[in-house]
Design a protein around this motif. Structure first.
Motif, short mmCIF file in Angstrom:
data_model
loop_
_atom_site.label_atom_id
_atom_site.label_comp_id
_atom_site.label_asym_id
_atom_site.label_seq_id
_atom_site.Cartn_x
_atom_site.Cartn_y
_atom_site.Cartn_z
N PHE A 65 0.85 -1.19 0.00
CA PHE A 65 0.00 0.00 0.00
C PHE A 65 0.89 1.23 0.00
CE2 PHE A 65 0.27 -1.54 4.43
CZ PHE A 65 0.89 -0.48 5.05
N THR A 66 0.29 2.35 -0.39
CA THR A 66 1.01 3.62 -0.48
C THR A 66 0.46 4.60 0.54
OG1 THR A 66 1.40 3.28 -2.84
CG2 THR A 66 1.62 5.53 -2.03
N GLU A 67 1.32 5.44 1.06
CA GLU A 67 0.89 6.47 2.02
C GLU A 67 -0.30 7.24 1.47
OE1 GLU A 67 2.73 10.43 4.28
OE2 GLU A 67 4.04 9.11 3.10
N VAL A 79 8.47 -0.64 5.68
CA VAL A 79 7.51 0.46 5.79
C VAL A 79 8.31 1.76 5.86
CG1 VAL A 79 5.76 1.55 7.25
CG2 VAL A 79 5.74 -0.93 6.90
N PHE A 80 7.94 2.72 5.00
CA PHE A 80 8.73 3.94 4.90
C PHE A 80 7.85 5.14 4.57
CE2 PHE A 80 8.29 2.20 0.70
CZ PHE A 80 8.15 3.29 -0.13
N LYS A 81 8.41 6.33 4.83
CA LYS A 81 7.78 7.58 4.43
C LYS A 81 8.72 8.31 3.47
CE LYS A 81 5.40 10.20 7.18
NZ LYS A 81 3.99 9.98 6.79
N THR A 82 8.14 9.01 2.53
CA THR A 82 8.92 9.80 1.58
C THR A 82 8.92 11.26 2.02
OG1 THR A 82 8.31 8.30 -0.22
CG2 THR A 82 9.17 10.47 -0.83
N THR A 83 10.12 11.82 2.17
CA THR A 83 10.25 13.20 2.63
C THR A 83 9.94 14.18 1.50
OG1 THR A 83 12.58 13.42 2.04
CG2 THR A 83 12.08 12.45 4.19
N ALA A 84 9.87 15.46 1.85
CA ALA A 84 9.60 16.50 0.85
C ALA A 84 10.70 16.56 -0.21
CB ALA A 84 9.46 17.85 1.55
N ARG A 85 11.90 16.10 0.17
CA ARG A 85 13.02 16.11 -0.78
C ARG A 85 13.00 14.88 -1.69
NH1 ARG A 85 18.23 18.00 2.90
NH2 ARG A 85 17.46 20.10 3.44
N VAL A 123 1.04 -5.33 9.72
CA VAL A 123 1.45 -4.14 8.99
C VAL A 123 0.21 -3.29 8.74
CG1 VAL A 123 2.61 -3.24 6.95
CG2 VAL A 123 3.25 -5.49 7.84
N GLY A 124 0.27 -2.02 9.13
CA GLY A 124 -0.85 -1.12 8.93
C GLY A 124 -1.95 -1.25 9.97
N ALA A 125 -1.63 -1.88 11.10
CA ALA A 125 -2.65 -2.17 12.11
C ALA A 125 -3.27 -0.90 12.70
CB ALA A 125 -2.05 -3.04 13.22
N VAL A 126 -2.43 0.07 13.05
CA VAL A 126 -2.94 1.29 13.70
C VAL A 126 -3.91 2.03 12.79
CG1 VAL A 126 -2.32 3.53 14.66
CG2 VAL A 126 -0.91 1.52 15.18
N ALA A 127 -3.56 2.14 11.52
CA ALA A 127 -4.43 2.84 10.57
C ALA A 127 -5.78 2.13 10.46
CB ALA A 127 -3.76 2.91 9.20
N SER A 185 -9.35 3.64 11.45
CA SER A 185 -10.10 3.89 10.21
C SER A 185 -9.60 5.16 9.51
CB SER A 185 -11.60 4.01 10.51
OG SER A 185 -12.09 2.79 11.04
N ARG A 186 -8.29 5.28 9.40
CA ARG A 186 -7.72 6.43 8.70
C ARG A 186 -6.74 5.93 7.65
NH1 ARG A 186 -2.55 7.74 10.73
NH2 ARG A 186 -1.96 6.70 12.67
N PRO A 187 -6.37 6.77 6.69
CA PRO A 187 -5.46 6.33 5.62
C PRO A 187 -4.12 5.84 6.18
CG PRO A 187 -6.50 8.41 5.03
CD PRO A 187 -6.84 8.16 6.48
N TYR A 188 -3.49 4.96 5.44
CA TYR A 188 -2.16 4.49 5.85
C TYR A 188 -1.21 5.69 5.94
CZ TYR A 188 -3.77 -0.21 4.56
OH TYR A 188 -4.46 -1.38 4.46
N PRO A 189 -0.50 5.86 7.06
CA PRO A 189 0.39 7.01 7.22
C PRO A 189 1.75 6.84 6.55
CG PRO A 189 0.43 5.66 9.19
CD PRO A 189 -0.59 5.04 8.27
N ALA A 190 2.00 5.66 5.98
CA ALA A 190 3.28 5.38 5.33
C ALA A 190 3.06 4.36 4.23
CB ALA A 190 4.30 4.88 6.35
N SER A 191 4.10 4.08 3.48
CA SER A 191 4.02 3.11 2.39
C SER A 191 4.71 1.81 2.79
CB SER A 191 4.69 3.67 1.12
OG SER A 191 4.09 4.89 0.73
N ALA A 192 4.31 0.72 2.15
CA ALA A 192 4.89 -0.59 2.46
C ALA A 192 5.25 -1.31 1.17
CB ALA A 192 3.91 -1.42 3.28
#
Length: 229
Positions: A42-44, A61-67, A82-86, A90-97
């Protein structure tokens, strides 16, 4: 209802405390999916429609910075959610996997999961116990990887990988994970320059060697000594 799905639940860090009947109920709504190396789970920002549990392989699992650079948040292996908290919130995935190697995941649909929680109190209790144990594991891991000298943190990281996924060979313990120097730096909270320097020295001293398809812990005793410094 497939036995492999129940096996994954039985060894999952958050579902292993469930009663057998509750595991069967969860297995009845779950499916499995295979991912090739480099495939995206999944994607952030994606809707958190599924709770993923790694059955085989490893996930980054990672996040992409503004750079435009990626910052690794965690590596997940067999039994890890993976992705349990989201999903819970019931909110969008906060990071990508992304799959680091050929990987199989168990997928539990969010709506079916919440329906089971609403109708089976024993499942709720079992899940809370599993989540508590998972929290303790993560807290201990955070203390191990963020405390002390940088070299000690990197040593503890490789010792954990060797224990969790290592394969014994004649020349040491082989870790079949391809991680860049930047990814290693992200995992322990340091700079790529520091990681390059340490890994270069370890290679010359035959402590940890880097190979094209992973790493070899050639001298585990030396790594254990470094982990305590």
């Amino acid at each position: 209802m497939s036995a492999p799905i129940e096996d994954v639940l039985r060894f999952s860090t958050i579902f292993r405390r469930l009663a057998p009947d509750d595991r069967q109920r969860l297995a009845a709504v779950a499916t499995t999916r295979d991912f090739d190396k480099g495939a995206t789970l999944f994607t952030e920002g994606d809707s958190s429609d599924f709770l993923y549990v790694v059955a085989k392989g490893h996930v980054k699992v990672f996040k992409t910075t503004a750079r435009g650079t990626d910052v690794i948040l965690e590596l997940f292996g067999p039994g890890d959610p993976v992705g349990a908290v989201a999903v819970y919130e019931s909110r969008p995935y906060p990071a990508s996997a992304v799959a680091l190697e050929p990987t199989t995941c168990l997928l539990v649909p969010r709506q079916a999961f919440f329906s089971l929680l609403e109708n089976h109190q024993t499942l709720v209790r079992g899940l809370l116990v599993g989540l508590t144990h998972r929290l303790v594991e993560l807290t201990n891991r955070l203390a191990e990887l963020t405390g002390g000298r940088i070299e000690a943190r990197l040593a503890r990281f490789f010792l954990k990988l060797a224990t969790d996924v290592g394969q014994q060979r004649v020349d040491g313990v082989f870790i079949a994970l391809v991680l860049s120097r930047q990814e290693l730096a992200d995992m322990i909270g340091t700079t790529i320059e520091t990681t390059i320097r340490i890994m270069s020295r370890w290679g010359k001293e035959e402590i940890v060697r880097t190979e094209k398809d992973g790493f070899v812990v050639a001298n585990r005793k030396a790594l254990e000594t470094l982990a305590l410094t």
